[in-house]
Design a protein around this motif. Structure first.
Motif, PDB file in Angstrom:
ATOM      1  N   GLU A 650       0.834  -1.208   0.000  1.00  0.00           N
ATOM      2  CA  GLU A 650       0.000   0.000   0.000  1.00  0.00           C
ATOM      3  C   GLU A 650       0.865   1.252   0.000  1.00  0.00           C
ATOM      4  O   GLU A 650       0.537   2.247  -0.650  1.00  0.00           O
ATOM      5  CB  GLU A 650      -0.929  -0.013   1.215  1.00  0.00           C
ATOM      6  CG  GLU A 650      -1.773   1.231   1.393  1.00  0.00           C
ATOM      7  CD  GLU A 650      -2.764   1.473   0.255  1.00  0.00           C
ATOM      8  OE1 GLU A 650      -3.157   2.634   0.044  1.00  0.00           O
ATOM      9  OE2 GLU A 650      -3.141   0.484  -0.430  1.00  0.00           O
ATOM     10  N   SER A 651       1.991   1.202   0.709  1.00  0.00           N
ATOM     11  CA  SER A 651       2.876   2.368   0.747  1.00  0.00           C
ATOM     12  C   SER A 651       3.478   2.661  -0.619  1.00  0.00           C
ATOM     13  O   SER A 651       3.927   3.782  -0.880  1.00  0.00           O
ATOM     14  CB  SER A 651       4.008   2.151   1.759  1.00  0.00           C
ATOM     15  OG  SER A 651       4.992   1.273   1.257  1.00  0.00           O
ATOM     16  N   LEU A 652       3.491   1.655  -1.503  1.00  0.00           N
ATOM     17  CA  LEU A 652       4.009   1.833  -2.857  1.00  0.00           C
ATOM     18  C   LEU A 652       2.900   2.092  -3.868  1.00  0.00           C
ATOM     19  O   LEU A 652       3.140   2.123  -5.074  1.00  0.00           O
ATOM     20  CB  LEU A 652       4.812   0.599  -3.274  1.00  0.00           C
ATOM     21  CG  LEU A 652       6.041   0.291  -2.398  1.00  0.00           C
ATOM     22  CD1 LEU A 652       6.667  -1.022  -2.814  1.00  0.00           C
ATOM     23  CD2 LEU A 652       7.059   1.432  -2.494  1.00  0.00           C
ATOM     24  N   GLY A 653       1.669   2.236  -3.377  1.00  0.00           N
ATOM     25  CA  GLY A 653       0.546   2.488  -4.267  1.00  0.00           C
ATOM     26  C   GLY A 653       0.044   1.254  -4.976  1.00  0.00           C
ATOM     27  O   GLY A 653      -0.772   1.357  -5.895  1.00  0.00           O
ATOM     28  N   ARG A 654       0.472   0.080  -4.545  1.00  0.00           N
ATOM     29  CA  ARG A 654       0.054  -1.172  -5.178  1.00  0.00           C
ATOM     30  C   ARG A 654      -1.116  -1.747  -4.376  1.00  0.00           C
ATOM     31  O   ARG A 654      -1.041  -2.822  -3.783  1.00  0.00           O
ATOM     32  CB  ARG A 654       1.242  -2.120  -5.270  1.00  0.00           C
ATOM     33  CG  ARG A 654       2.293  -1.602  -6.227  1.00  0.00           C
ATOM     34  CD  ARG A 654       3.698  -2.124  -6.015  1.00  0.00           C
ATOM     35  NE  ARG A 654       3.821  -3.557  -6.228  1.00  0.00           N
ATOM     36  CZ  ARG A 654       4.988  -4.219  -6.259  1.00  0.00           C
ATOM     37  NH1 ARG A 654       6.123  -3.515  -6.124  1.00  0.00           N
ATOM     38  NH2 ARG A 654       5.033  -5.502  -6.427  1.00  0.00           N
ATOM     39  N   ALA A 842       3.948  10.512  -6.519  1.00  0.00           N
ATOM     40  CA  ALA A 842       4.268  11.548  -7.497  1.00  0.00           C
ATOM     41  C   ALA A 842       2.998  12.290  -7.912  1.00  0.00           C
ATOM     42  O   ALA A 842       3.013  13.518  -8.110  1.00  0.00           O
ATOM     43  CB  ALA A 842       4.945  10.915  -8.719  1.00  0.00           C
ATOM     44  N   ALA A 843       1.887  11.567  -8.039  1.00  0.00           N
ATOM     45  CA  ALA A 843       0.607  12.201  -8.355  1.00  0.00           C
ATOM     46  C   ALA A 843       0.177  13.119  -7.227  1.00  0.00           C
ATOM     47  O   ALA A 843      -0.333  14.229  -7.464  1.00  0.00           O
ATOM     48  CB  ALA A 843      -0.461  11.136  -8.614  1.00  0.00           C
ATOM     49  N   HIS A 844       0.369  12.676  -5.977  1.00  0.00           N
ATOM     50  CA  HIS A 844       0.067  13.548  -4.840  1.00  0.00           C
ATOM     51  C   HIS A 844       0.902  14.820  -4.913  1.00  0.00           C
ATOM     52  O   HIS A 844       0.394  15.933  -4.692  1.00  0.00           O
ATOM     53  CB  HIS A 844       0.355  12.817  -3.519  1.00  0.00           C
ATOM     54  CG  HIS A 844      -0.794  12.027  -2.982  1.00  0.00           C
ATOM     55  ND1 HIS A 844      -1.048  10.736  -3.367  1.00  0.00           N
ATOM     56  CD2 HIS A 844      -1.766  12.338  -2.086  1.00  0.00           C
ATOM     57  CE1 HIS A 844      -2.110  10.290  -2.731  1.00  0.00           C
ATOM     58  NE2 HIS A 844      -2.576  11.238  -1.949  1.00  0.00           N
ATOM     59  N   ALA A 845       2.202  14.652  -5.195  1.00  0.00           N
ATOM     60  CA  ALA A 845       3.087  15.812  -5.248  1.00  0.00           C
ATOM     61  C   ALA A 845       2.638  16.787  -6.334  1.00  0.00           C
ATOM     62  O   ALA A 845       2.656  18.014  -6.130  1.00  0.00           O
ATOM     63  CB  ALA A 845       4.523  15.349  -5.513  1.00  0.00           C
ATOM     64  N   THR A 846       2.234  16.258  -7.499  1.00  0.00           N
ATOM     65  CA  THR A 846       1.752  17.125  -8.589  1.00  0.00           C
ATOM     66  C   THR A 846       0.502  17.886  -8.169  1.00  0.00           C
ATOM     67  O   THR A 846       0.375  19.099  -8.404  1.00  0.00           O
ATOM     68  CB  THR A 846       1.461  16.276  -9.838  1.00  0.00           C
ATOM     69  OG1 THR A 846       2.653  15.594 -10.231  1.00  0.00           O
ATOM     70  CG2 THR A 846       0.980  17.153 -10.989  1.00  0.00           C
ATOM     71  N   GLN A 847      -0.440  17.169  -7.510  1.00  0.00           N
ATOM     72  CA  GLN A 847      -1.681  17.834  -7.114  1.00  0.00           C
ATOM     73  C   GLN A 847      -1.427  18.867  -6.026  1.00  0.00           C
ATOM     74  O   GLN A 847      -2.051  19.943  -6.025  1.00  0.00           O
ATOM     75  CB  GLN A 847      -2.718  16.813  -6.643  1.00  0.00           C
ATOM     76  CG  GLN A 847      -4.075  17.450  -6.370  1.00  0.00           C
ATOM     77  CD  GLN A 847      -5.227  16.524  -6.653  1.00  0.00           C
ATOM     78  OE1 GLN A 847      -5.049  15.467  -7.250  1.00  0.00           O
ATOM     79  NE2 GLN A 847      -6.412  16.904  -6.234  1.00  0.00           N
ATOM     80  N   PRO A 873      -3.653   6.788 -14.854  1.00  0.00           N
ATOM     81  CA  PRO A 873      -3.277   5.371 -14.924  1.00  0.00           C
ATOM     82  C   PRO A 873      -3.362   4.636 -13.591  1.00  0.00           C
ATOM     83  O   PRO A 873      -3.223   3.413 -13.553  1.00  0.00           O
ATOM     84  CB  PRO A 873      -1.825   5.420 -15.422  1.00  0.00           C
ATOM     85  CG  PRO A 873      -1.310   6.730 -14.959  1.00  0.00           C
ATOM     86  CD  PRO A 873      -2.479   7.674 -15.023  1.00  0.00           C
ATOM     87  N   LEU A 874      -3.581   5.357 -12.507  1.00  0.00           N
ATOM     88  CA  LEU A 874      -3.644   4.745 -11.174  1.00  0.00           C
ATOM     89  C   LEU A 874      -5.087   4.373 -10.856  1.00  0.00           C
ATOM     90  O   LEU A 874      -6.023   5.031 -11.279  1.00  0.00           O
ATOM     91  CB  LEU A 874      -3.108   5.719 -10.125  1.00  0.00           C
ATOM     92  CG  LEU A 874      -1.708   6.286 -10.400  1.00  0.00           C
ATOM     93  CD1 LEU A 874      -1.318   7.267  -9.310  1.00  0.00           C
ATOM     94  CD2 LEU A 874      -0.680   5.166 -10.507  1.00  0.00           C
ATOM     95  N   PRO A 879      -9.165  10.704  -5.809  1.00  0.00           N
ATOM     96  CA  PRO A 879      -8.295  11.849  -6.139  1.00  0.00           C
ATOM     97  C   PRO A 879      -8.338  12.202  -7.618  1.00  0.00           C
ATOM     98  O   PRO A 879      -8.175  13.383  -7.975  1.00  0.00           O
ATOM     99  CB  PRO A 879      -6.897  11.366  -5.706  1.00  0.00           C
ATOM    100  CG  PRO A 879      -6.996   9.900  -5.571  1.00  0.00           C
ATOM    101  CD  PRO A 879      -8.405   9.589  -5.208  1.00  0.00           C
ATOM    102  N   LEU A 880      -8.564  11.211  -8.492  1.00  0.00           N
ATOM    103  CA  LEU A 880      -8.701  11.525  -9.917  1.00  0.00           C
ATOM    104  C   LEU A 880      -9.931  12.405 -10.151  1.00  0.00           C
ATOM    105  O   LEU A 880      -9.873  13.383 -10.918  1.00  0.00           O
ATOM    106  CB  LEU A 880      -8.810  10.226 -10.722  1.00  0.00           C
ATOM    107  CG  LEU A 880      -9.097  10.388 -12.224  1.00  0.00           C
ATOM    108  CD1 LEU A 880      -8.034  11.232 -12.906  1.00  0.00           C
ATOM    109  CD2 LEU A 880      -9.223   9.017 -12.888  1.00  0.00           C
TER     110      LEU A 880
END
Length: 1020
Positions: A650-654, A842-847, A873-874, A879-880
């Protein structure tokens, strides 16, 4: 020698005349029991507590219910608690009931226990060899309880099962814990659980009292209170006993003297028949109960005294050995006692018991001190000479009891230690603790040569072997303290465990007991207890342990201490020091061939490696540990591997992989009865389900966790998940309740980032939803000051995103301007501190970057397109959807891409509706209404015409837009009137109209909506 079973059967048929053949009263109570039977037969498990004073008729009521249940085709299993003082036989009523079921349903019980015979043999030894116990397996007791409940559910799947547990006031601690677990978790099966206890024995400090208080809080449990008989009921009872109409004077006399107690009525009638029927009755209850015993022949009185001291029931062979009577004389004495209705042949047994425990207590109390010691010695000697006289699961405990009460420390100490080992193997740690405390009491009284002959290998397993010769090394008092400390921890008496550890460390501080390894082991235990009790983080104790082992040759204690330090660092400071400690723990454990400790340390090492960025190697190490522990049958550690792996994924987004692995872990926990581990796994699964947008499933898992978890931390994680869902669904009151529950569990003395950061993040989101910007800022500042250790990015990014979104939403509000620059600076500081090692972060950082630009008034559609592209793609729909909403807003503001904005709004709206995310849905609907975009695209319906700027002003007139601008600037009605040259009353009317048109209830909400929907940008 005649057959004892035949003798018992013969004596069981002896007629008595002091018990009424007519069941008197209790119609309502019996109806309640039979109604429960009917509901259970329909598939709804039932639980009832029957309470009443001694002699009031609990047993007779249960017997009547038993007969009714048998007539209805139910299978009835009875078990009674055994009064053996502090040594109480662990699980005695459950063992007796299961033994009865095994006789009645041998094939069915074998099938229900299939695959778990060894574990269930701790309750029912006839099932096989229970094997040893693992001092580090904190799931052991919960696993045994879960398997027992499952066994009963399976047996009750195809038949109605009635489980009766009598005399709970004598229940040992393990029995009370198992009963609590059974009643809390029983969910299916045609089963009725009936438990009885003496209400008059439950004083303020009685150990049953907390259990009764807990059961009272369970709405599924019904309590039946038995009152004393009325005069009419006593009259009916006397008529049944005498088989004739009693004289009115006799009824009055006995009713007055018995006060309506059914057993006293019987004894009063019997005592009158022992004399001439006209003498005065004794004022002493004890004398009343003894009067019929004293009229028995001498041999019968002697047998009664022997049985009274032997326990709740005594086997025929053991009784013969202790009484030393010829077989015919013994049978004659027993016949006389049974005929007088003083003794009964024990049901489903080869022994005898008193018909009522009050009589047994009176006979036992009447023994002289020397007589009591002599009888206990005879019992012990008989049992030592022929251990087969009692059941194997009772032998050690009863022998320890007999030798202890025989006041022979030389014999009692080894017997008590043997009994402590037997209870440990049954996971009856509370009883093990009591026996160890008794052993420590006997330690100085026992002769030195007896102590010198005791060996740790026979009695102690908690303290690791450190190269000593097991054949020559004597057992030490410190070994007993180590065993007692672990037993206290495993049975939940952590305060007691802490005190025992302190006692041991005081001894080790003395000149006579200098043993740094043993002291280090006790300090490591103290560290664990400090954390469990919420007294601190345990680092002081771990540091002391590390200092003690420094420079000493490698040992199992080294490995344990280093593994503890690594585990501490994994949770609190997963940096280079924790990584080094884990590597050293693995190395030392391999050197001393302590594979269990090695596997534990390797799992910790893998977890730290993932947090440090060595993702694939860390995951590989964790998978290897999972496979090895499973192959070795170390299922507790295998379950921990599932817990940590699911969390790491989960910490890796998987998240999808995490859910699949959690399901495998739950299946392992289910098949192996790992209740504690199942709670942690279920909490991780709920977190990943939330990430995947499967909120209803996440909520179901969290609610199930709340009802099933046996420890507090997993329940707190369930509260966090429910709070997170509640915030996103606009249910802030519910969110605060769950946050308060979680906060109470985590406390403040041991701040662990995996608890404190999610709590702060969800709390900040709730504060933002309520417009409490100051609280949002405070949460972020506190987290930033505490720092973000490696691996905590998964908790830090959501917190920062909530905070910066709140800043962006409040841009332009006068009340939010003060402190904004400092708040945005804190956001930037957090961004620099947080890693983004996977696409989801990375998506969190962008947002976060786009929200930061929005907070500063420099957002662009191009920037928000990057955020949408990062999330697309996630497999994270929420969040999307938020990013799509923001991109649509930016597109509409810039103009020219209306169709693209409409598509984005429809996608975001569909997601919000599916998730039940009301605040997001309302934001999307407001923006769509402002832009006159239909959220349900219908080819046959023309798109509404937007305003000149592409927006609708919600019907606000130019004057109302002017007023709204001043409201957003924080002006009062009087200030608005002065600036627009209108009266304050007119300004008030305009404000009211604005609130109505915008559908808000306050000036602050109107101002926030004006900025969020760009209402102030519309042309006048």
């Amino acid at each position: 020698m005649s057959d004892p079973l035949g003798a018992c059967a013969m004596l069981g048929a002896v007629e008595t005349r002091s018990v009424s053949p007519v069941f008197v009263g209790r119609a309502g109570e019996l109806t309640a029991l039979t109604e429960a039977l009917s509901r259970a037969t329909a598939g709804e498990p039932q639980a009832l507590l029957v309470a009443g004073e001694a002699g009031v008729g609990k047993t007779r009521l249960v017997e009547e219910f038993r007969d009714a249940a048998c007539d209805a085709g139910a299978v009835v299993a009875l078990g009674g608690c055994v009064e053996l003082g502090a040594d109480g036989l662990p699980f005695a009523p459950f063992s007796t009931a299961l033994r009865s079921l095994r006789r009645r349903l041998p094939e069915e019980l074998s099938a229900a226990a299939d695959g778990h015979e060894g574990e269930l043999a701790r309750l029912l030894p006839e099932l096989g060899d229970p094997g040893g116990s693992d001092a580090g397996d904190e799931d052991a007791t919960a696993r045994l309880f879960e398997l027992t409940v499952r066994l009963l559910e399976r047996l009750a799947a195809d038949r109605t099962l009635v489980l009766v547990l009598e005399d709970l006031h004598w229940a040992d601690t393990s029995t009370r814990h198992l009963l609590t677990y059974l009643l809390r978790t029983l969910r299916r099966g045609r089963i009725v659980v009936v438990a009885t206890y003496r209400a008059d024995d439950i004083h303020r400090r009685h150990p049953l009292r907390p259990l009764l208080a807990e059961l009272d809080r369970m709405r599924t449990i019904r309590r039946i209170e038995l009152s004393r008989f009325t005069r009419t009921e006593v009259h009916r009872q006397l008529t049944g006993i005498l088989a004739a109409e009693p004289a009115p004077g006799l009824v009055d006399d006995i009713f007055d003297r018995s006060d309506g107690n059914a057993f006293f009525v019987e004894e009063l009638v019997a005592s009158r028949s022992c004399g001439d029927g006209t003498g005065p009755l004794s004022d002493s209850l004890r004398d009343l109960l003894l009067v019929r015993v004293e009229t028995l022949p001498e041999d019968a009185q002697r047998v009664a005294r022997i049985i009274a001291e032997g326990g709740s029931s005594v086997e025929h062979g053991l009784l013969a050995a202790v009484s030393r009577l010829a077989e015919d004389d013994l049978i004659g004495a027993l016949r006389a006692a049974v005929g007088a209705n003083i003794l009964l042949a024990a049901p489903d047994d080869d022994g005898y018991r008193f018909r009522h425990s009050l009589v047994r207590e009176a006979v036992s109390d009447d023994l002289l001190p020397g007589e009591r010691s002599r009888l206990n010695r005879r019992y012990a000697e008989a049992l030592e000479a022929d251990p087969g006289l009692v059941r194997p699961d009772e032998r050690a405990t009863r022998l320890a009891t007999y030798w202890y009460h025989a006041h022979d420390p030389a014999k009692a100490l080894p017997a008590v230690l043997d009994a402590s080992v037997a209870t440990r193997k049954r996971h009856a740690y509370a009883e093990q603790l009591r026996l160890l405390e008794r052993a420590m009491e006997l330690w100085d009284e026992a002769p030195a040569e007896v102590r010198a002959g005791l060996r740790p290998i026979d009695y102690a397993e908690s303290y690791p072997a450190c190269g000593c010769d097991p054949d020559t090394t004597p057992l030490r008092h410190l070994d007993l303290l180590a065993e007692a400390a672990v037993a206290a921890r495993l049975c939940g008496e952590r305060e007691r465990a802490l005190k025992i550890g302190r006692m041991a460390l005081r001894v080790l501080d003395g000149e006579d007991e200098h043993d740094p390894l043993r002291a280090a082991w006790f300090w490591a235990e103290q560290a664990r207890l400090q954390s469990n009790l919420g007294r601190g983080d345990g680092w002081t104790e771990i540091s002391r342990a590390q200092e003690l082992v420094k420079g000493l040759p490698p040992s199992a204690v080294h490995a344990v201490v280093l593994a503890g330090a690594a585990g501490w660092g994994m949770l609190r400071k997963p940096g280079p020091d924790a990584l080094a400690a884990a590597e050293r723990a693995v190395e030392y454990a391999r050197l001393v061939k302590a594979e269990a400790t090695e596997l534990n340390a390797r799992l910790t090492l893998g977890t730290i490696m993932v947090a440090a960025g060595d993702r694939e190697a860390g995951l590989a190490e964790m998978h290897a540990v999972r496979e090895r522990t499973t192959s070795l049958g170390q299922f507790h550690e295998a379950a921990r591997a599932h817990i940590n792996l699911a969390s790491a994924l989960e910490s890796l987004g998987r998240s999808a992989e995490a859910v699949a692995l959690a399901d495998a872990g739950l299946e392992l926990a289910r098949t192996r009865g790992l209740v504690e581990s199942a709670g942690w796994i279920r909490g991780n699964k709920a977190e990943s389900l939330h990430s995947l947008g499967r909120w209803d499933e996440a909520r179901t898992e969290a609610e199930r966790l709340l009802s099933s978890a046996s420890s507090t931390k997993p329940r707190a994680s369930a509260h966090l998940r429910l709070a997170q869902i509640a915030v996103a669904r606009g249910e802030t009151a519910s969110a605060h309740r769950h946050l308060d529950e979680a906060r109470a569990v985590y406390g403040t003395r041991d701040p662990i980032p995996q608890y404190t950061l999610p709590l702060a993040g969800i709390d900040a989101a709730a504060a933002a939803a309520e417009g409490r910007l100051a609280d949002v800022r405070a949460r972020l500042v506190a987290a930033a000051d505490a720092g973000f250790p490696p691996g905590t990015h998964r908790y830090g990014w959501p917190l920062v995103l909530s905070a910066v979104t709140a800043e962006a939403d409040s841009r332009g509000l006068p009340a939010a301007e003060e402190g904004r620059a400092e708040a945005l600076a804190v956001v930037r500081r957090c961004v620099r501190a947080l890693a983004a090692p996977a696409p989801v972060w990375a998506a969190h950082a962008t947002q976060v970057a786009e929200e930061l630009a929005r907070a500063e008034g420099r957002e662009t559609a191009a920037r928000w397109t990057e955020a949408v592209d990062a999330w697309t793609p996630l497999d994270q729909p929420y969040p999307l959807a938020r990013a799509r909403h923001r991109l649509a807003d930016a597109l509409l503001t810039e103009g020219g891409r209306r169709e693209e904005a409409a598509a984005l709004l429809r996608q975001a709206h569909a997601t919000a509706v599916a998730l039940g995310a009301r605040p997001l849905r309302e934001d999307v609907e407001l923006l769509a209404a402002r832009a006159r975009i239909a959220l349900t695209a219908d080819p046959g319906t023309p798109e509404p015409e937007p305003g000149a700027d592409g927006f609708d002003a919600f019907g606000l007139t130019p004057r109302e837009q002017d007023v709204l601008g001043l409201v957003a600037a924080g002006r009062t009605n009087r200030q608005i009137a002065e600036e627009l040259f209108i009266s304050p009353k007119t300004a008030s009317v305009h404000v009211s109209n604005i609130l109505a048109k915008l559908g808000v209830s306050s000036r602050g909400e109107a101002a926030a909506m004006a900025h969020r929907l760009h209402l102030l940008d519309a042309p006048r």
